[in-house]
Scaffold this motif. Sequence first.
Motif, PDB file in Angstrom:
ATOM      1  N   ALA A  15      -6.295  18.527 -31.242  1.00 18.09           N
ATOM      2  CA  ALA A  15      -5.759  17.968 -30.009  1.00 18.09           C
ATOM      3  C   ALA A  15      -6.120  18.841 -28.815  1.00 18.09           C
ATOM      4  CB  ALA A  15      -4.241  17.809 -30.110  1.00 18.09           C
ATOM      5  N   ALA A  16      -6.068  20.148 -28.978  1.00 20.71           N
ATOM      6  CA  ALA A  16      -6.411  21.063 -27.897  1.00 20.71           C
ATOM      7  C   ALA A  16      -7.871  20.927 -27.503  1.00 20.71           C
ATOM      8  CB  ALA A  16      -6.099  22.504 -28.308  1.00 20.71           C
ATOM      9  N   VAL A  17      -8.755  20.798 -28.482  1.00 20.60           N
ATOM     10  CA  VAL A  17     -10.182  20.624 -28.201  1.00 20.60           C
ATOM     11  C   VAL A  17     -10.412  19.303 -27.479  1.00 20.60           C
ATOM     12  CG1 VAL A  17     -12.436  20.241 -29.271  1.00 20.60           C
ATOM     13  CG2 VAL A  17     -10.998  22.101 -30.067  1.00 20.60           C
ATOM     14  N   GLY A  18      -9.769  18.237 -27.919  1.00 22.42           N
ATOM     15  CA  GLY A  18      -9.932  16.932 -27.288  1.00 22.42           C
ATOM     16  C   GLY A  18      -9.439  16.913 -25.858  1.00 22.42           C
ATOM     17  N   LEU A  19      -8.349  17.565 -25.587  1.00 30.84           N
ATOM     18  CA  LEU A  19      -7.794  17.589 -24.239  1.00 30.84           C
ATOM     19  C   LEU A  19      -8.548  18.529 -23.311  1.00 30.84           C
ATOM     20  CD1 LEU A  19      -3.988  17.515 -25.064  1.00 30.84           C
ATOM     21  CD2 LEU A  19      -5.385  15.658 -24.170  1.00 30.84           C
ATOM     22  N   ALA A  20      -9.216  19.508 -23.845  1.00 29.20           N
ATOM     23  CA  ALA A  20      -9.937  20.477 -23.017  1.00 29.20           C
ATOM     24  C   ALA A  20     -11.120  19.852 -22.304  1.00 29.20           C
ATOM     25  CB  ALA A  20     -10.406  21.648 -23.876  1.00 29.20           C
ATOM     26  N   GLY A  21     -11.703  18.790 -22.852  1.00 24.95           N
ATOM     27  CA  GLY A  21     -12.881  18.176 -22.248  1.00 24.95           C
ATOM     28  C   GLY A  21     -12.530  17.331 -21.050  1.00 24.95           C
ATOM     29  N   CYS A  22     -12.261  16.064 -21.248  1.00 24.27           N
ATOM     30  CA  CYS A  22     -12.038  15.135 -20.148  1.00 24.27           C
ATOM     31  C   CYS A  22     -10.737  15.361 -19.408  1.00 24.27           C
ATOM     32  CB  CYS A  22     -12.031  13.701 -20.674  1.00 24.27           C
ATOM     33  SG  CYS A  22     -13.673  13.066 -20.951  1.00 24.27           S
ATOM     34  N   GLY A  23      -9.747  15.863 -20.056  1.00 25.44           N
ATOM     35  CA  GLY A  23      -8.426  15.914 -19.462  1.00 25.44           C
ATOM     36  C   GLY A  23      -8.266  16.883 -18.327  1.00 25.44           C
ATOM     37  N   SER A  63     -16.910  11.089 -14.663  1.00 20.42           N
ATOM     38  CA  SER A  63     -15.474  11.322 -14.547  1.00 20.42           C
ATOM     39  C   SER A  63     -14.873  10.960 -15.893  1.00 20.42           C
ATOM     40  CB  SER A  63     -14.875  10.498 -13.407  1.00 20.42           C
ATOM     41  OG  SER A  63     -15.112   9.125 -13.608  1.00 20.42           O
ATOM     42  N   ASN A  64     -13.569  11.051 -15.998  1.00 20.95           N
ATOM     43  CA  ASN A  64     -12.953  10.845 -17.298  1.00 20.95           C
ATOM     44  C   ASN A  64     -13.306   9.494 -17.899  1.00 20.95           C
ATOM     45  OD1 ASN A  64     -11.877  13.361 -17.365  1.00 20.95           O
ATOM     46  ND2 ASN A  64      -9.877  12.746 -16.593  1.00 20.95           N
ATOM     47  N   PHE A  65     -14.093   9.569 -18.969  1.00 20.39           N
ATOM     48  CA  PHE A  65     -14.455   8.443 -19.816  1.00 20.39           C
ATOM     49  C   PHE A  65     -15.378   7.419 -19.166  1.00 20.39           C
ATOM     50  CE2 PHE A  65     -10.003   9.624 -21.121  1.00 20.39           C
ATOM     51  CZ  PHE A  65     -10.412  10.566 -22.037  1.00 20.39           C
ATOM     52  N   LYS A  66     -16.127   7.803 -18.110  1.00 21.01           N
ATOM     53  CA  LYS A  66     -17.099   6.874 -17.543  1.00 21.01           C
ATOM     54  C   LYS A  66     -18.142   7.615 -16.714  1.00 21.01           C
ATOM     55  CE  LYS A  66     -14.361   5.848 -13.452  1.00 21.01           C
ATOM     56  NZ  LYS A  66     -13.723   4.843 -12.654  1.00 21.01           N
ATOM     57  N   PHE A  67     -19.307   6.993 -16.636  1.00 21.01           N
ATOM     58  CA  PHE A  67     -20.349   7.414 -15.717  1.00 21.01           C
ATOM     59  C   PHE A  67     -20.302   6.477 -14.524  1.00 21.01           C
ATOM     60  CE2 PHE A  67     -22.234   8.854 -19.810  1.00 21.01           C
ATOM     61  CZ  PHE A  67     -22.316  10.201 -19.519  1.00 21.01           C
ATOM     62  N   LYS A  79     -42.151  10.164 -13.676  1.00 21.21           N
ATOM     63  CA  LYS A  79     -41.477  11.421 -13.974  1.00 21.21           C
ATOM     64  C   LYS A  79     -40.062  11.278 -13.429  1.00 21.21           C
ATOM     65  CE  LYS A  79     -45.577  14.310 -13.981  1.00 21.21           C
ATOM     66  NZ  LYS A  79     -45.821  14.062 -15.366  1.00 21.21           N
ATOM     67  N   VAL A  80     -39.075  11.628 -14.245  1.00 24.74           N
ATOM     68  CA  VAL A  80     -37.674  11.434 -13.889  1.00 24.74           C
ATOM     69  C   VAL A  80     -36.961  12.775 -13.934  1.00 24.74           C
ATOM     70  CG1 VAL A  80     -35.523  10.257 -14.517  1.00 24.74           C
ATOM     71  CG2 VAL A  80     -37.722   9.111 -14.886  1.00 24.74           C
ATOM     72  N   LYS A  81     -36.184  13.049 -12.898  1.00 25.05           N
ATOM     73  CA  LYS A  81     -35.329  14.235 -12.866  1.00 25.05           C
ATOM     74  C   LYS A  81     -33.886  13.746 -12.751  1.00 25.05           C
ATOM     75  CE  LYS A  81     -34.285  18.477 -10.344  1.00 25.05           C
ATOM     76  NZ  LYS A  81     -34.654  19.332  -9.202  1.00 25.05           N
ATOM     77  N   VAL A  82     -33.065  14.128 -13.730  1.00 27.32           N
ATOM     78  CA  VAL A  82     -31.662  13.729 -13.760  1.00 27.32           C
ATOM     79  C   VAL A  82     -30.801  14.946 -13.495  1.00 27.32           C
ATOM     80  CG1 VAL A  82     -29.797  12.743 -15.152  1.00 27.32           C
ATOM     81  CG2 VAL A  82     -32.136  11.920 -15.453  1.00 27.32           C
ATOM     82  N   THR A  83     -29.833  14.806 -12.603  1.00 29.93           N
ATOM     83  CA  THR A  83     -28.850  15.848 -12.327  1.00 29.93           C
ATOM     84  C   THR A  83     -27.478  15.315 -12.706  1.00 29.93           C
ATOM     85  OG1 THR A  83     -30.159  16.701 -10.485  1.00 29.93           O
ATOM     86  CG2 THR A  83     -27.834  17.338 -10.555  1.00 29.93           C
ATOM     87  N   LEU A  84     -26.712  16.107 -13.433  1.00 33.56           N
ATOM     88  CA  LEU A  84     -25.347  15.724 -13.832  1.00 33.56           C
ATOM     89  C   LEU A  84     -24.350  16.326 -12.860  1.00 33.56           C
ATOM     90  CD1 LEU A  84     -23.253  14.538 -15.825  1.00 33.56           C
ATOM     91  CD2 LEU A  84     -23.405  16.711 -17.067  1.00 33.56           C
ATOM     92  N   GLN A  85     -23.453  15.498 -12.361  1.00 32.30           N
ATOM     93  CA  GLN A  85     -22.385  15.960 -11.475  1.00 32.30           C
ATOM     94  C   GLN A  85     -21.049  15.547 -12.076  1.00 32.30           C
ATOM     95  OE1 GLN A  85     -22.812  14.672  -7.431  1.00 32.30           O
ATOM     96  NE2 GLN A  85     -20.845  15.502  -6.820  1.00 32.30           N
ATOM     97  N   ASN A  86     -20.284  16.511 -12.563  1.00 35.98           N
ATOM     98  CA  ASN A  86     -18.948  16.228 -13.098  1.00 35.98           C
ATOM     99  C   ASN A  86     -17.967  16.147 -11.940  1.00 35.98           C
ATOM    100  OD1 ASN A  86     -19.371  16.121 -15.916  1.00 35.98           O
ATOM    101  ND2 ASN A  86     -19.556  18.339 -15.987  1.00 35.98           N
ATOM    102  N   GLU A  87     -17.360  14.997 -11.777  1.00 37.31           N
ATOM    103  CA  GLU A  87     -16.370  14.811 -10.726  1.00 37.31           C
ATOM    104  C   GLU A  87     -14.948  14.994 -11.249  1.00 37.31           C
ATOM    105  OE1 GLU A  87     -17.218  11.367  -8.279  1.00 37.31           O
ATOM    106  OE2 GLU A  87     -18.616  12.750  -7.312  1.00 37.31           O
ATOM    107  N   GLU A  88     -14.766  14.775 -12.544  1.00 39.69           N
ATOM    108  CA  GLU A  88     -13.461  14.927 -13.173  1.00 39.69           C
ATOM    109  C   GLU A  88     -13.702  15.223 -14.646  1.00 39.69           C
ATOM    110  OE1 GLU A  88      -9.255  12.508 -13.217  1.00 39.69           O
ATOM    111  OE2 GLU A  88     -11.085  11.341 -13.323  1.00 39.69           O
ATOM    112  N   GLY A  89     -13.133  16.302 -15.135  1.00 39.73           N
ATOM    113  CA  GLY A  89     -13.314  16.666 -16.532  1.00 39.73           C
ATOM    114  C   GLY A  89     -14.616  17.410 -16.770  1.00 39.73           C
ATOM    115  N   LEU A  90     -14.911  17.636 -18.038  1.00 43.89           N
ATOM    116  CA  LEU A  90     -16.115  18.350 -18.457  1.00 43.89           C
ATOM    117  C   LEU A  90     -16.926  17.422 -19.343  1.00 43.89           C
ATOM    118  CD1 LEU A  90     -17.726  20.990 -18.592  1.00 43.89           C
ATOM    119  CD2 LEU A  90     -16.332  21.635 -20.547  1.00 43.89           C
TER     120      LEU A  90
END
Length: 141
Positions: A15-23, A63-67, A79-90
């Motif tokens: 449970a701790a591992v699961g909550l540490a990501g998106c939560g 963000s939590n549970f969605k792109f 040629k494609v360059k993708v950048t990830l931006q976390n707005e909520e969660g990890l």
Amino acid sequence: MKLRLLIITAAVAMAAVGLAGCGGNDNNNTGNNTNTGANTGNNTGTNTGAGNSGGNTITVKASNFKFDQEEIHVKQGDKVKVTLQNEEGLHGFAIDDFDVDIKDNGGTAEFTADKAGEHVFHCSIMCGSGHAKMVGKLIVD
């Protein structure tokens, strides 16, 4: 008694591992996103990049549970360059068909879209109960 204690300990750890990501909020963002902003807004259509010189720069916001986009369109051979931006969660961002796996906020990956068709992208960091819903399609035309 020992088996019961072991089961409870394992359940709490999972449970701790699961909550540490998106939560949680990603308050450790150090501003390392070096995306030059060739595309702004949500990349819901064809990404033209800088004058469509055969390259695309795409920022995917998680963000939590969605792109922020369910589909990304590029042309075959680009040629494609993708950048990830976390707005909520990890979260992470992976496209297995192109060996892309970004695990850092502000991280980037570059590849050539040389395989036509639909390619699934997904979150590559276990982020909680909605993790399996974090999917989309890269469509190479």
